[in-house]
Scaffold this motif. Sequence first.
Motif, short mmCIF file in Angstrom:
data_model
loop_
_atom_site.label_atom_id
_atom_site.label_comp_id
_atom_site.label_asym_id
_atom_site.label_seq_id
_atom_site.Cartn_x
_atom_site.Cartn_y
_atom_site.Cartn_z
N VAL A 1 0.85 -1.19 0.00
CA VAL A 1 0.00 0.00 0.00
C VAL A 1 0.88 1.24 0.00
O VAL A 1 0.65 2.20 -0.75
CB VAL A 1 -0.94 -0.01 1.22
CG1 VAL A 1 -1.66 1.33 1.36
CG2 VAL A 1 -1.98 -1.13 1.08
N LEU A 2 1.93 1.23 0.82
CA LEU A 2 2.88 2.35 0.83
C LEU A 2 3.58 2.51 -0.52
O LEU A 2 3.80 3.63 -0.99
CB LEU A 2 3.90 2.16 1.95
CG LEU A 2 3.36 2.43 3.35
CD1 LEU A 2 4.28 1.84 4.41
CD2 LEU A 2 3.18 3.93 3.58
N LEU A 3 3.91 1.41 -1.17
CA LEU A 3 4.51 1.50 -2.50
C LEU A 3 3.53 2.08 -3.51
O LEU A 3 3.93 2.81 -4.42
CB LEU A 3 5.00 0.12 -2.96
CG LEU A 3 6.27 -0.38 -2.25
CD1 LEU A 3 6.47 -1.86 -2.53
CD2 LEU A 3 7.50 0.41 -2.70
N GLY A 4 2.25 1.78 -3.35
CA GLY A 4 1.25 2.41 -4.20
C GLY A 4 1.22 3.92 -4.00
O GLY A 4 1.09 4.69 -4.96
N MET A 5 1.36 4.33 -2.75
CA MET A 5 1.41 5.77 -2.46
C MET A 5 2.67 6.41 -3.04
O MET A 5 2.63 7.53 -3.55
CB MET A 5 1.33 5.98 -0.95
CG MET A 5 0.01 5.50 -0.34
SD MET A 5 0.00 5.49 1.48
CE MET A 5 -0.19 7.25 1.82
N ILE A 6 3.79 5.70 -2.98
CA ILE A 6 5.02 6.20 -3.58
C ILE A 6 4.87 6.30 -5.09
O ILE A 6 5.30 7.28 -5.72
CB ILE A 6 6.21 5.30 -3.21
CG1 ILE A 6 6.52 5.41 -1.71
CG2 ILE A 6 7.45 5.64 -4.04
CD1 ILE A 6 7.55 4.42 -1.21
#
Length: 387
Positions: free
Chosen positions: A210-215
């Motif tokens: 999910v954090l990689l999606g935000m990145i």
Amino acid sequence: MFYGSGSYVARVSKMHHGSILLFVAACSSTPATTPPNDAGASDTLQAVDAADASPPRSAACTTQDQQLQAALDGARKSPNALLAVKNPACGNSVYVSGDPKTAGIDSLWRIGSVTKTYVSASILSLVQENKVGLDDLLSKWVPNVKGTTGVTVKMLLDHRSGIFDYTSDQAFLVNRSKPWTPQQIVDLATASAPYFAPDAGYHYSNTNYVLLGMILEAATSTKAGVALHARAIDRAKLTNTLLDGEDTVDKGRMAHGFTNKVDVTLYGDPTGPWTAGAMVATGADVTDWISALYGSDAVLDAPGRALLVAKTSDLGGGVKYGLGVLLLDASITAGAGPAMGHNGAIDGFETEAFYFAEKKTAIVAVTNKSGVSANDITLAALVALFP
């Protein structure tokens, strides 16, 4: 079982070996000759990709079709099951066993954490363009995330961040039908203590992706789905791969998925899995994807593919995890050689998607019942292809 690679990754000591080692343990066994009938299933479907079906199939490919369909029928333990195989000899071939009213060869299947391979490839394409660095701190792209000091992009990709997995939180599990924002998911996850200090160990966590999606969104100034199309899906020339919740998905094309005998195809809001597991695709598209990603320069060139395995965690039993990829040792693949890919589990579906480089063969297996591993189908395909 929820989505993610929990079926054999999230809890390595308890669950991981029980699934993937069946490649070895079951090699000498004979698949059941009669498929189960837990959904009243009796019809069997078979087809090949239209582009491969014209000109007519060779005798060798017709024999392969018969053998793989029989292998799928014998291994199926769910109402429906999908097997897709792509190899140089016969192209992209797709088989479905079970009830044709609930799934077919052109259906869209939920593929759970196989989604992570598209996210990883997209991030690594940004790394190659010097737009994102593997050693960039998370805080550079997503500021003010509680308890994540020292976490880098690489640690998110290879599950060494230590950040708590939000899919293990009851507050999430009891609110599956409500929409979630990525920030709400991250806030929920970081309300729990991390598993360990950054890079001090390995623990599979959907929060990482999910954090990689935000990145991905921050680095491209687009929605995650748009970036995934531009940097992964379109590069592989896929036409039936969608990020549910952002792309428009024809729900009438969805294969039905079951938990026990309850249809859970539309159970959870797709914003919950998001870039950790919301992708849907046809079987043919998934074999095209893993062939393009691991066996060609279409998505990542050779240096980019090398990044996938630049750092790995040894999970034991002949399995390692790289940057969004599972690596299987040749000792556990029934003689097919080393493999790269991922698995996934989401309500009603379990998936395995692996590329066997020495054989130039991609195999995708999907079941449509929670808790029914796709591993038996992968094994049956391997035995049929490489006896």
